[in-house]
Design a protein around this motif. Structure first.
Motif, PDB file in Angstrom:
ATOM      1  N   GLU A 159      41.367  27.569  47.912  1.00 57.26           N
ATOM      2  CA  GLU A 159      41.589  29.014  47.912  1.00 57.26           C
ATOM      3  C   GLU A 159      42.070  29.542  46.568  1.00 57.26           C
ATOM      4  O   GLU A 159      41.928  30.730  46.286  1.00 57.26           O
ATOM      5  N   ASN A 160      42.635  28.686  45.734  1.00 55.74           N
ATOM      6  CA  ASN A 160      43.088  29.134  44.413  1.00 55.74           C
ATOM      7  C   ASN A 160      41.934  29.277  43.430  1.00 55.74           C
ATOM      8  O   ASN A 160      41.840  30.258  42.705  1.00 55.74           O
ATOM      9  N   SER A 161      41.052  28.290  43.401  1.00 54.09           N
ATOM     10  CA  SER A 161      39.951  28.326  42.438  1.00 54.09           C
ATOM     11  C   SER A 161      38.649  28.827  43.054  1.00 54.09           C
ATOM     12  O   SER A 161      37.718  29.184  42.329  1.00 54.09           O
ATOM     13  N   GLY A 162      38.556  28.832  44.382  1.00 56.41           N
ATOM     14  CA  GLY A 162      37.327  29.254  45.041  1.00 56.41           C
ATOM     15  C   GLY A 162      36.263  28.174  45.104  1.00 56.41           C
ATOM     16  O   GLY A 162      35.165  28.424  45.576  1.00 56.41           O
ATOM     17  N   THR A 163      36.593  26.967  44.645  1.00 55.86           N
ATOM     18  CA  THR A 163      35.589  25.903  44.623  1.00 55.86           C
ATOM     19  C   THR A 163      35.345  25.335  46.020  1.00 55.86           C
ATOM     20  O   THR A 163      36.221  25.346  46.879  1.00 55.86           O
ATOM     21  N   VAL A 164      34.142  24.828  46.190  1.00 54.76           N
ATOM     22  CA  VAL A 164      33.690  24.261  47.451  1.00 54.76           C
ATOM     23  C   VAL A 164      33.410  22.785  47.221  1.00 54.76           C
ATOM     24  O   VAL A 164      32.720  22.414  46.275  1.00 54.76           O
ATOM     25  N   SER A 165      33.978  21.928  48.063  1.00 57.28           N
ATOM     26  CA  SER A 165      33.711  20.497  47.940  1.00 57.28           C
ATOM     27  C   SER A 165      33.424  19.915  49.317  1.00 57.28           C
ATOM     28  O   SER A 165      33.828  20.467  50.336  1.00 57.28           O
ATOM     29  N   GLY A 166      32.701  18.813  49.338  1.00 61.11           N
ATOM     30  CA  GLY A 166      32.363  18.166  50.596  1.00 61.11           C
ATOM     31  C   GLY A 166      33.600  17.696  51.330  1.00 61.11           C
ATOM     32  O   GLY A 166      34.658  17.481  50.744  1.00 61.11           O
ATOM     33  N   HIS A 167      33.471  17.539  52.615  1.00 61.57           N
ATOM     34  CA  HIS A 167      34.584  17.091  53.456  1.00 61.57           C
ATOM     35  C   HIS A 167      34.012  16.134  54.493  1.00 61.57           C
ATOM     36  O   HIS A 167      32.986  16.418  55.100  1.00 61.57           O
ATOM     37  N   SER A 168      34.643  15.012  54.650  1.00 67.56           N
ATOM     38  CA  SER A 168      34.168  14.063  55.649  1.00 67.56           C
ATOM     39  C   SER A 168      35.350  13.575  56.475  1.00 67.56           C
ATOM     40  O   SER A 168      36.506  13.750  56.098  1.00 67.56           O
ATOM     41  N   TYR A 169      35.026  12.966  57.585  1.00 65.97           N
ATOM     42  CA  TYR A 169      36.046  12.449  58.487  1.00 65.97           C
ATOM     43  C   TYR A 169      35.921  10.932  58.566  1.00 65.97           C
ATOM     44  O   TYR A 169      34.826  10.391  58.648  1.00 65.97           O
ATOM     45  N   ASP A 170      37.067  10.268  58.540  1.00 67.48           N
ATOM     46  CA  ASP A 170      37.128   8.817  58.688  1.00 67.48           C
ATOM     47  C   ASP A 170      37.281   8.518  60.177  1.00 67.48           C
ATOM     48  O   ASP A 170      38.309   8.842  60.775  1.00 67.48           O
ATOM     49  N   THR A 171      36.258   7.924  60.763  1.00 64.39           N
ATOM     50  CA  THR A 171      36.292   7.689  62.212  1.00 64.39           C
ATOM     51  C   THR A 171      37.302   6.617  62.603  1.00 64.39           C
ATOM     52  O   THR A 171      37.551   6.407  63.785  1.00 64.39           O
ATOM     53  N   LEU A 172      37.891   5.937  61.627  1.00 61.10           N
ATOM     54  CA  LEU A 172      38.932   4.959  61.931  1.00 61.10           C
ATOM     55  C   LEU A 172      40.324   5.582  61.893  1.00 61.10           C
ATOM     56  O   LEU A 172      41.292   4.980  62.338  1.00 61.10           O
ATOM     57  N   ASN A 173      40.417   6.783  61.346  1.00 64.19           N
ATOM     58  CA  ASN A 173      41.691   7.483  61.230  1.00 64.19           C
ATOM     59  C   ASN A 173      41.852   8.396  62.451  1.00 64.19           C
ATOM     60  O   ASN A 173      41.047   9.290  62.685  1.00 64.19           O
ATOM     61  N   GLU A 174      42.911   8.164  63.220  1.00 62.83           N
ATOM     62  CA  GLU A 174      43.124   8.908  64.464  1.00 62.83           C
ATOM     63  C   GLU A 174      43.232  10.408  64.220  1.00 62.83           C
ATOM     64  O   GLU A 174      42.689  11.208  64.986  1.00 62.83           O
ATOM     65  N   ASN A 175      43.905  10.824  63.146  1.00 65.92           N
ATOM     66  CA  ASN A 175      44.036  12.243  62.832  1.00 65.92           C
ATOM     67  C   ASN A 175      42.672  12.862  62.532  1.00 65.92           C
ATOM     68  O   ASN A 175      42.374  13.971  62.963  1.00 65.92           O
ATOM     69  N   ASP A 176      41.811  12.143  61.806  1.00 67.26           N
ATOM     70  CA  ASP A 176      40.469  12.643  61.509  1.00 67.26           C
ATOM     71  C   ASP A 176      39.622  12.764  62.768  1.00 67.26           C
ATOM     72  O   ASP A 176      38.833  13.692  62.910  1.00 67.26           O
ATOM     73  N   VAL A 177      39.776  11.829  63.687  1.00 63.93           N
ATOM     74  CA  VAL A 177      39.029  11.893  64.941  1.00 63.93           C
ATOM     75  C   VAL A 177      39.451  13.137  65.724  1.00 63.93           C
ATOM     76  O   VAL A 177      38.614  13.858  66.269  1.00 63.93           O
ATOM     77  N   LEU A 178      40.746  13.437  65.751  1.00 66.86           N
ATOM     78  CA  LEU A 178      41.226  14.653  66.415  1.00 66.86           C
ATOM     79  C   LEU A 178      40.694  15.899  65.715  1.00 66.86           C
ATOM     80  O   LEU A 178      40.293  16.859  66.371  1.00 66.86           O
ATOM     81  N   ASN A 179      40.673  15.867  64.378  1.00 68.18           N
ATOM     82  CA  ASN A 179      40.152  17.013  63.632  1.00 68.18           C
ATOM     83  C   ASN A 179      38.663  17.223  63.895  1.00 68.18           C
ATOM     84  O   ASN A 179      38.200  18.362  63.933  1.00 68.18           O
TER      85      ASN A 179
END
Length: 162
Positions: free
Chosen positions: A105-125
């Motif tokens: 939100e500060n620079s306005g840049t867009v970057s890829g985002h992925s989820y780690d299926t081994l990470n419980e928090n990422d699975v919830l996300n």
């Protein structure tokens, strides 16, 4: 005994009605506002422009043929602004895939985002992502640039003002 039961039922009915009305009133205070690209300030427009510039990446998925994005949504995940696009495989089975991006939100840049299926928090996300996309804005990849930016701006405006 019957009078007590009737009194309890009436009391509960009144409480449920009151609570229901308060939820309805809260939902109508601002959440129905529609945002357009022109409603945004210059920094916010830059975010929309940067997301729109990535349309070639998130607008379609190619498995096995081109499938356009049908829903989009901006939302916050762990204090990060996320943009997601859903690609509906059709057939009424609810199948599809999604493209997910983090927005600085500060620079306005867009970057890829992925989820780690081994990470419980990422699975919830990932589960939250699926729910968020169900309530996303309908998106037409064939619409004019102005219409597409208005749809992006509306989703963004709702995310940052909720």
């Amino acid at each position: 005994m019957n009078k007590k039961i009737i009194t309890i039922i009436l009391t509960l009915s009144t409480m449920l009605f009151t609570v229901g009305c308060s939820f309805t009133n809260n939902d109508s205070n601002g959440s129905d506002k529609t945002y357009t690209y022109n409603d945004l300030d210059e920094n916010q427009k830059e975010i929309i422009d940067n997301v729109y510039a990535e349309l070639g990446d998130w607008g379609y998925t190619y498995e096995p043929s081109a499938i356009p994005a049908s829903k989009i949504k901006f939302f916050y995940e762990d204090s990060k602004l996320i943009f997601a696009a859903f690609h509906d495989y059709g057939g009424g089975n609810g199948g599809g895939s999604y493209s997910v991006y983090e927005i600085d939100e500060n620079s306005g840049t867009v970057s890829g985002h992925s989820y780690d299926t081994l990470n419980e928090n990422d699975v919830l996300n990932q589960r939250v992502l699926a729910v968020e996309l169900l309530s996303g804005e309908s998106f037409d990849v064939e619409a004019s640039e102005d219409s597409q930016k208005d749809i992006l701006a509306n989703s963004y405006g709702k995310a940052v003002n909720e």
